[in-house]
Design a protein around this motif. Sequence first.
Motif, short mmCIF file in Angstrom:
data_model
loop_
_atom_site.label_atom_id
_atom_site.label_comp_id
_atom_site.label_asym_id
_atom_site.label_seq_id
_atom_site.Cartn_x
_atom_site.Cartn_y
_atom_site.Cartn_z
N GLU A 78 0.12 28.50 -72.85
CA GLU A 78 -0.91 28.23 -71.86
C GLU A 78 -1.63 29.51 -71.42
O GLU A 78 -2.36 29.48 -70.41
N ASP A 79 -1.41 30.60 -72.17
CA ASP A 79 -2.09 31.88 -71.89
C ASP A 79 -1.80 32.40 -70.49
O ASP A 79 -2.66 33.02 -69.84
N ARG A 80 -0.59 32.21 -70.04
CA ARG A 80 -0.18 32.76 -68.76
C ARG A 80 0.72 33.96 -69.06
O ARG A 80 1.94 33.90 -68.95
N ASP A 81 0.09 35.03 -69.44
CA ASP A 81 0.83 36.19 -69.92
C ASP A 81 1.74 36.80 -68.86
O ASP A 81 2.88 37.21 -69.15
N SER A 82 1.29 36.90 -67.64
CA SER A 82 2.11 37.51 -66.59
C SER A 82 3.36 36.67 -66.31
O SER A 82 4.47 37.20 -66.14
N GLU A 83 3.20 35.38 -66.31
CA GLU A 83 4.35 34.50 -66.10
C GLU A 83 5.30 34.54 -67.30
O GLU A 83 6.53 34.50 -67.13
N ALA A 84 4.69 34.67 -68.49
CA ALA A 84 5.51 34.77 -69.69
C ALA A 84 6.37 36.04 -69.64
O ALA A 84 7.57 36.01 -69.98
N ARG A 85 5.78 37.17 -69.21
CA ARG A 85 6.54 38.41 -69.09
C ARG A 85 7.65 38.28 -68.04
O ARG A 85 8.76 38.79 -68.22
N PHE A 86 7.33 37.60 -66.94
CA PHE A 86 8.34 37.40 -65.90
C PHE A 86 9.56 36.65 -66.45
O PHE A 86 10.71 37.06 -66.24
N PHE A 87 9.31 35.55 -67.18
CA PHE A 87 10.41 34.78 -67.75
C PHE A 87 11.17 35.58 -68.80
O PHE A 87 12.41 35.48 -68.90
N LEU A 88 10.43 36.38 -69.58
CA LEU A 88 11.08 37.20 -70.60
C LEU A 88 11.97 38.28 -69.97
O LEU A 88 13.04 38.61 -70.50
N GLU A 89 11.51 38.85 -68.85
CA GLU A 89 12.33 39.84 -68.14
C GLU A 89 13.60 39.19 -67.59
O GLU A 89 14.70 39.76 -67.66
N LYS A 90 13.44 38.00 -67.02
CA LYS A 90 14.61 37.27 -66.53
C LYS A 90 15.58 36.97 -67.69
O LYS A 90 16.80 37.11 -67.55
N LYS A 91 15.02 36.61 -68.81
CA LYS A 91 15.83 36.32 -69.98
C LYS A 91 16.59 37.56 -70.45
O LYS A 91 17.79 37.49 -70.77
N ALA A 92 15.91 38.70 -70.44
CA ALA A 92 16.55 39.94 -70.87
C ALA A 92 17.69 40.32 -69.93
O ALA A 92 18.77 40.77 -70.36
N GLY A 93 17.46 40.14 -68.62
CA GLY A 93 18.53 40.42 -67.65
C GLY A 93 19.74 39.51 -67.84
O GLY A 93 20.90 39.95 -67.77
N LEU A 94 19.46 38.25 -68.12
CA LEU A 94 20.54 37.30 -68.36
C LEU A 94 21.29 37.62 -69.65
O LEU A 94 22.51 37.47 -69.72
N GLU A 95 20.56 38.06 -70.66
CA GLU A 95 21.20 38.43 -71.93
C GLU A 95 22.12 39.64 -71.75
O GLU A 95 23.20 39.72 -72.35
N LYS A 96 21.67 40.58 -70.90
CA LYS A 96 22.51 41.72 -70.60
C LYS A 96 23.79 41.30 -69.87
O LYS A 96 24.89 41.77 -70.16
N ARG A 97 23.61 40.40 -68.90
CA ARG A 97 24.78 39.88 -68.16
C ARG A 97 25.69 39.11 -69.10
O ARG A 97 26.92 39.20 -69.00
N LEU A 98 25.09 38.36 -70.03
CA LEU A 98 25.88 37.59 -70.99
C LEU A 98 26.74 38.52 -71.85
O LEU A 98 27.91 38.20 -72.14
#
Length: 213
Positions: A78-98
């Motif tokens: 949906e071309d919401r790049d800022s929101e996409a980066r936000f979710f990707l950052e959350k995903k990266a943090g969760l992957e680190k915790r995992l």
Amino acid sequence: MGIFKRIWNWLCSLFGGGKKKEAAELERCVRTMQEALGNMKAQTEAVVAAQEKRRREIARCEEEIAKMGRYAEKAVREDRDSEARFFLEKKAGLEKRLAGLTKQRDMAAGYTSQAERLYQKAESQLHEITARKDAVKAKMAAAELAEAMNRLNSGQAGSSLLSMEADAQAALDKAEAIAELEGRGADCDLQALMSKYDEEGEDTGRPLNAPGR
């Protein structure tokens, strides 16, 4: 495992000599081992419980990672790049915790496996030691019984028994003699009384049981 070796040595010495001091020390060490095994079991169960908790946390974390990935993909479409980066950052943090949770789970799994093997080995050895300890106690009891029988069958005990038998026989003989004398005295009294009545009957010229005129 040094305590098992010490206990084994004590058991061997007990079979050779049966010393009460070593037996008491053996009992104390067996109780210590039982307490140590109980503590080990409790600690292992605590680690297993923590491991299960880590697994649940890992499962939730993986769900969150998958969710953040879906959100990021939708935001990109949906071309919401800022929101996409936000979710990707959350995903990266969760992957680190995992990764951290996974490492903790693997360490706990290694400890649990090692602790269970150690516990099973210690428990098996404790059962063996306890069984042999019971055999030692039975042998010591048999030895004490044999020693008591030997003392009873010894010359001194035999002479004491003969002396006791002689005293008992003397007391019995005395009692029988007294009873016999008392019986004779009673017979004499009866004869005297009968003679008296016989004489009285002759004086009156009639039997004692005849009615008076």
